[in-house]
Write a protein that holds these residues in place. Structure first.
Motif, PDB file in Angstrom:
ATOM      1  N   GLN A   1      10.922  -7.780   9.975  1.00 17.18           N
ATOM      2  CA  GLN A   1      11.246  -7.220   8.625  1.00 17.18           C
ATOM      3  C   GLN A   1       9.897  -6.483   8.351  1.00 17.18           C
ATOM      4  OE1 GLN A   1      12.683  -9.616   5.444  1.00 17.18           O
ATOM      5  NE2 GLN A   1      11.557  -8.570   4.089  1.00 17.18           N
ATOM      6  N   PRO A   2       9.657  -5.301   8.422  1.00 19.66           N
ATOM      7  CA  PRO A   2       8.466  -4.587   8.253  1.00 19.66           C
ATOM      8  C   PRO A   2       7.994  -4.639   6.734  1.00 19.66           C
ATOM      9  CG  PRO A   2      10.167  -2.885   8.557  1.00 19.66           C
ATOM     10  CD  PRO A   2      10.682  -4.185   8.576  1.00 19.66           C
ATOM     11  N   ARG A   3       6.683  -4.823   6.578  1.00 13.61           N
ATOM     12  CA  ARG A   3       6.161  -4.630   5.064  1.00 13.61           C
ATOM     13  C   ARG A   3       5.078  -3.648   5.290  1.00 13.61           C
ATOM     14  NH1 ARG A   3       4.805 -10.948   3.832  1.00 13.61           N
ATOM     15  NH2 ARG A   3       4.922 -11.204   6.172  1.00 13.61           N
ATOM     16  N   ALA A   4       4.779  -2.917   4.105  1.00 13.26           N
ATOM     17  CA  ALA A   4       3.695  -1.693   4.217  1.00 13.26           C
ATOM     18  C   ALA A   4       2.595  -2.031   3.358  1.00 13.26           C
ATOM     19  CB  ALA A   4       4.504  -0.700   3.453  1.00 13.26           C
ATOM     20  N   LEU A   5       1.627  -1.326   3.739  1.00 15.15           N
ATOM     21  CA  LEU A   5       0.059  -1.759   3.223  1.00 15.15           C
ATOM     22  C   LEU A   5      -0.527  -0.352   3.390  1.00 15.15           C
ATOM     23  CD1 LEU A   5      -1.493  -2.197   5.891  1.00 15.15           C
ATOM     24  CD2 LEU A   5      -1.233  -4.387   5.433  1.00 15.15           C
ATOM     25  N   TYR A   6      -1.630  -0.369   2.703  1.00 12.38           N
ATOM     26  CA  TYR A   6      -2.827   0.575   2.775  1.00 12.38           C
ATOM     27  C   TYR A   6      -3.948   0.124   3.621  1.00 12.38           C
ATOM     28  CZ  TYR A   6      -0.461   3.041  -0.915  1.00 12.38           C
ATOM     29  OH  TYR A   6       0.419   3.749  -1.916  1.00 12.38           O
ATOM     30  N   LEU A   7      -4.741   1.057   4.196  1.00 18.14           N
ATOM     31  CA  LEU A   7      -5.958   0.437   5.283  1.00 18.14           C
ATOM     32  C   LEU A   7      -7.126   1.311   4.652  1.00 18.14           C
ATOM     33  CD1 LEU A   7      -4.192   0.372   8.501  1.00 18.14           C
ATOM     34  CD2 LEU A   7      -4.812  -1.604   7.153  1.00 18.14           C
ATOM     35  N   PRO A   8      -8.202   0.680   4.860  1.00 18.60           N
ATOM     36  CA  PRO A   8      -9.238   1.488   4.513  1.00 18.60           C
ATOM     37  C   PRO A   8      -9.579   2.890   5.349  1.00 18.60           C
ATOM     38  CG  PRO A   8     -10.104  -0.793   5.242  1.00 18.60           C
ATOM     39  CD  PRO A   8      -8.598  -0.480   5.582  1.00 18.60           C
ATOM     40  N   ARG A   9     -10.173   3.931   4.605  1.00 21.16           N
ATOM     41  CA  ARG A   9     -10.115   5.108   5.182  1.00 21.16           C
ATOM     42  C   ARG A   9      -9.138   5.792   5.384  1.00 21.16           C
ATOM     43  NH1 ARG A   9     -15.412   5.486   4.347  1.00 21.16           N
ATOM     44  NH2 ARG A   9     -15.222   7.898   4.909  1.00 21.16           N
ATOM     45  N   GLN A  10      -8.013   5.392   4.883  1.00 19.96           N
ATOM     46  CA  GLN A  10      -6.640   5.983   5.336  1.00 19.96           C
ATOM     47  C   GLN A  10      -6.047   6.684   4.135  1.00 19.96           C
ATOM     48  OE1 GLN A  10      -5.725   6.479   8.658  1.00 19.96           O
ATOM     49  NE2 GLN A  10      -7.861   5.729   8.704  1.00 19.96           N
TER      50      GLN A  10
ATOM     51  N   THR B   1      -3.867   7.769   1.042  1.00 21.22           N
ATOM     52  CA  THR B   1      -2.641   7.261   0.584  1.00 21.22           C
ATOM     53  C   THR B   1      -1.440   7.197   1.758  1.00 21.22           C
ATOM     54  OG1 THR B   1      -2.077   9.541   0.159  1.00 21.22           O
ATOM     55  CG2 THR B   1      -2.970   8.480  -1.655  1.00 21.22           C
ATOM     56  N   ARG B   2      -2.174   7.111   2.952  1.00 21.54           N
ATOM     57  CA  ARG B   2      -1.211   6.973   4.064  1.00 21.54           C
ATOM     58  C   ARG B   2      -0.652   5.503   4.183  1.00 21.54           C
ATOM     59  NH1 ARG B   2      -4.495   9.072   9.093  1.00 21.54           N
ATOM     60  NH2 ARG B   2      -2.394   8.323  10.303  1.00 21.54           N
ATOM     61  N   GLU B   3       0.652   5.307   4.337  1.00 23.17           N
ATOM     62  CA  GLU B   3       1.216   4.060   4.135  1.00 23.17           C
ATOM     63  C   GLU B   3       1.546   3.450   5.586  1.00 23.17           C
ATOM     64  OE1 GLU B   3       4.630   4.071   1.639  1.00 23.17           O
ATOM     65  OE2 GLU B   3       3.485   4.769   0.012  1.00 23.17           O
ATOM     66  N   PHE B   4       1.194   2.238   6.010  1.00 19.53           N
ATOM     67  CA  PHE B   4       1.514   1.764   7.213  1.00 19.53           C
ATOM     68  C   PHE B   4       2.439   0.778   7.326  1.00 19.53           C
ATOM     69  CE2 PHE B   4      -2.663   4.015   7.260  1.00 19.53           C
ATOM     70  CZ  PHE B   4      -2.650   4.423   8.603  1.00 19.53           C
ATOM     71  N   LEU B   5       3.438   0.526   8.135  1.00 17.03           N
ATOM     72  CA  LEU B   5       4.328  -0.494   8.076  1.00 17.03           C
ATOM     73  C   LEU B   5       3.555  -1.474   9.232  1.00 17.03           C
ATOM     74  CD1 LEU B   5       8.017   1.245   8.372  1.00 17.03           C
ATOM     75  CD2 LEU B   5       6.931  -0.156   6.552  1.00 17.03           C
ATOM     76  N   VAL B   6       3.894  -2.869   9.006  1.00 14.87           N
ATOM     77  CA  VAL B   6       3.435  -3.716   9.715  1.00 14.87           C
ATOM     78  C   VAL B   6       4.329  -4.776   9.827  1.00 14.87           C
ATOM     79  CG1 VAL B   6       0.981  -3.251   9.109  1.00 14.87           C
ATOM     80  CG2 VAL B   6       2.239  -5.069   7.843  1.00 14.87           C
ATOM     81  N   SER B   7       4.489  -5.591  11.083  1.00 18.72           N
ATOM     82  CA  SER B   7       4.868  -6.942  11.251  1.00 18.72           C
ATOM     83  C   SER B   7       4.099  -8.123  10.937  1.00 18.72           C
ATOM     84  CB  SER B   7       5.893  -6.983  12.443  1.00 18.72           C
ATOM     85  OG  SER B   7       7.073  -5.917  12.439  1.00 18.72           O
ATOM     86  N   VAL B   8       4.361  -9.127  10.423  1.00 22.62           N
ATOM     87  CA  VAL B   8       3.321 -10.046  10.426  1.00 22.62           C
ATOM     88  C   VAL B   8       3.998 -11.331  10.939  1.00 22.62           C
ATOM     89  CG1 VAL B   8       2.329 -11.896   8.591  1.00 22.62           C
ATOM     90  CG2 VAL B   8       2.861  -9.520   7.730  1.00 22.62           C
ATOM     91  N   LEU B   9       3.270 -11.605  12.183  1.00 20.54           N
ATOM     92  CA  LEU B   9       3.673 -12.751  13.068  1.00 20.54           C
ATOM     93  C   LEU B   9       3.093 -14.008  13.119  1.00 20.54           C
ATOM     94  CD1 LEU B   9       5.549 -13.264  15.647  1.00 20.54           C
ATOM     95  CD2 LEU B   9       3.621 -12.384  17.157  1.00 20.54           C
ATOM     96  N   THR B  10       3.580 -14.946  12.392  1.00 27.66           N
ATOM     97  CA  THR B  10       3.078 -16.230  12.275  1.00 27.66           C
ATOM     98  C   THR B  10       3.430 -17.167  13.191  1.00 27.66           C
ATOM     99  OG1 THR B  10       2.729 -15.781   9.771  1.00 27.66           O
ATOM    100  CG2 THR B  10       2.515 -18.173  10.682  1.00 27.66           C
TER     101      THR B  10
END
Length: 303
Positions: free
Chosen positions: A242-251, A253-262
Motif C-alpha cells: 500500500q503506497p504512501r506519499a511524501l515530499y523530499l528535500p530539494r524536490q 512540490t513533487r510528490e513521491f510514492l513509497v512503500s514502507v517495508l518493516t
C-alpha cells in the motif's frame, strides 16, 4: 537614549543575531514539503512568518524568541528551531545557554525516558549493519521504543530529523515537520502508527520506556484525538504494497510514492528494520542512472 549597559541587552542581541543569520542563510528547498506549505520561493532565506508556520507556532511566539524576550520556551520547541534553522553546535549552545542559563544537553531526548527506563542498547550484528549501509534507499534500525539505533546516508539525507536522534513515533505523530513532509499525514501515516502504539501498550503495559513515548504522543492534541478514536484499524501495519506519499528535500512540490517495508531482525527480536523504497521501480533504467534515493521514482499521487 537607550540603555546600552542593561544586563539583558547582550543576551537578547546575541540570540537575535544568531537566529536572524540562521534564518536568512537557510535554503527552504532543503526542507521537505516547505514549497507545498509556503508556496514558491526563490533564493535562500525564510521570513519570521515562514519559520513560525514550519514550527507550528504563532508568528508572535517565534518573533519573541528571535528578539530574546524573556518568557518560557519549552525544550521541545527549541529543538524544533534548531532543526528548522540548522543551527551549528556553537549557535545551538549559545541559544540554549542564553535561554536557560545552563549548558545545552548532549543529546535530544524527545521521548524523555530516563536511563533506568531505557533498555540496554544492543549492538547490531555486522551483517545487519552492512545491509543497512549498503541500501540505496533510506533504511534504519529502531528498538521497541522507536529509538533509532542505526540509519544509512540516504535516510539522513531524505529525513533530516534522524540526524538529531529524534524518536520515530514522536516525530511522526507530534512534529509539525512530519505533517509538512508526510502527505495525507493523518490517514496514511499517523493512524497506522497510533494503532501500533496502542497495540504495543496493551501488550507491554509495564514498559516504562514505552509509557514515556506514549505520554509524549498524548500531549499533542492532534495525536491524542487519534489515540482516543474508537475507529482505529485492527491491523497496525499497513501492507507494504500500500503506497504512501511524501515530499523530499530539494524536490519542491513533487510528490513521491513509497512503500514502507518493516522487517524483524532474527538476532534482535525487539528491534525492527525499516526500508523506505519507491512504490514503483524503474527496471528499464541502467543501474548507474538510478538515483540512490527515493528521488528515483516520482509519484503520480492522487488523493
Amino acid at each position: 537614549m537607550p540603555e546600552t549597559n542593561s544586563p539583558d541587552l547582550a543576551p537578547r542581541t546575541t540570540i537575535t543575531r544568531i537566529l536572524r543569520h540562521a534564518r536568512r542563510r537557510i535554503d527552504p528547498h532543503d526542507i521537505p514539503g516547505a514549497a507545498a506549505l509556503l508556496g514558491p520561493h526563490s533564493g535562500p532565506g525564510l521570513t519570521q512568518d515562514a519559520v513560525a508556520q514550519l514550527l507550528g507556532v504563532s508568528t508572535k511566539w517565534y518573533r519573541n524568541l528571535e528578539l530574546g524576550k524573556p518568557r518560557t520556551f519549552s525544550k521541545t520547541l527549541l529543538e524544533r528551531v534548531r532543526r528548522i534553522l540548522a543551527l551549528t553546535e556553537d549557535e545551538w549552545e549559545a541559544v540554549w545557554q542564553l535561554t536557560y542559563g545552563r549548558p545545552a544537553p548532549d543529546a535530544v531526548e524527545e521521548a524523555v525516558p530516563t536511563r533506568r527506563q531505557r533498555p540496554v542498547r544492543q549492538t547490531p550484528p555486522p551483517a545487519v549493519k552492512r545491509f543497512i549501509e549498503s541500501q540505496p534507499w533510506p533504511a534504519y534500525l529502531r528498538d521497541r521504543h522507536w529509538e533509532v539505533s542505526l540509519f544509512n546516508r540516504a535516510a539522513g539525507r531524505d529525513f533530516p530529523w534522524m540526524l538529531y536522534g529524534t524518536n520515530v513515533a514522536v516525530w511522526v505523530l507530534t512534529y509539525p515537520e512530519a505533517r509538512t513532509q508526510l502527505i495525507r499525514w493523518e490517514e496514511d501515516w499517523a493512524i497506522p502508527m497510533i494503532a501500533e502504539l496502542r497495540l504495543e501498550a496493551e501488550r507491554r503495559g509495564n514498559d516504562l520506556g514505552l509509557q514515556a513515548v506514549i505520554r509524549t504522543v498524548q500531549n499533542d492534541p492532534a495525536a491524542r484525538r487519534l489515540w482516543d478514536s474508537p475507529d482505529l484499524p485492527a491491523v497496525s501495519h499497513p501492507s507494504a504494497a500500500q503506497p504512501r506519499a511524501l515530499y523530499l528535500p530539494r524536490q519542491g512540490t513533487r510528490e513521491f510514492l513509497v512503500s514502507v517495508l518493516t522487517m524483524r531482525v532474527e538476532d534482535m527480536p525487539s528491534y525492527r528494520l525499516t526500508v523506505i523504497l519507491p512504490a514503483r521501480d524503474t527496471p528499464s533504467a541502467p543501474v548507474s542512472t538510478r538515483a540512490a534515493t527515493l528521488r528515483a521514482t516520482e509519484a503520480k499521487h492522487s488523493s
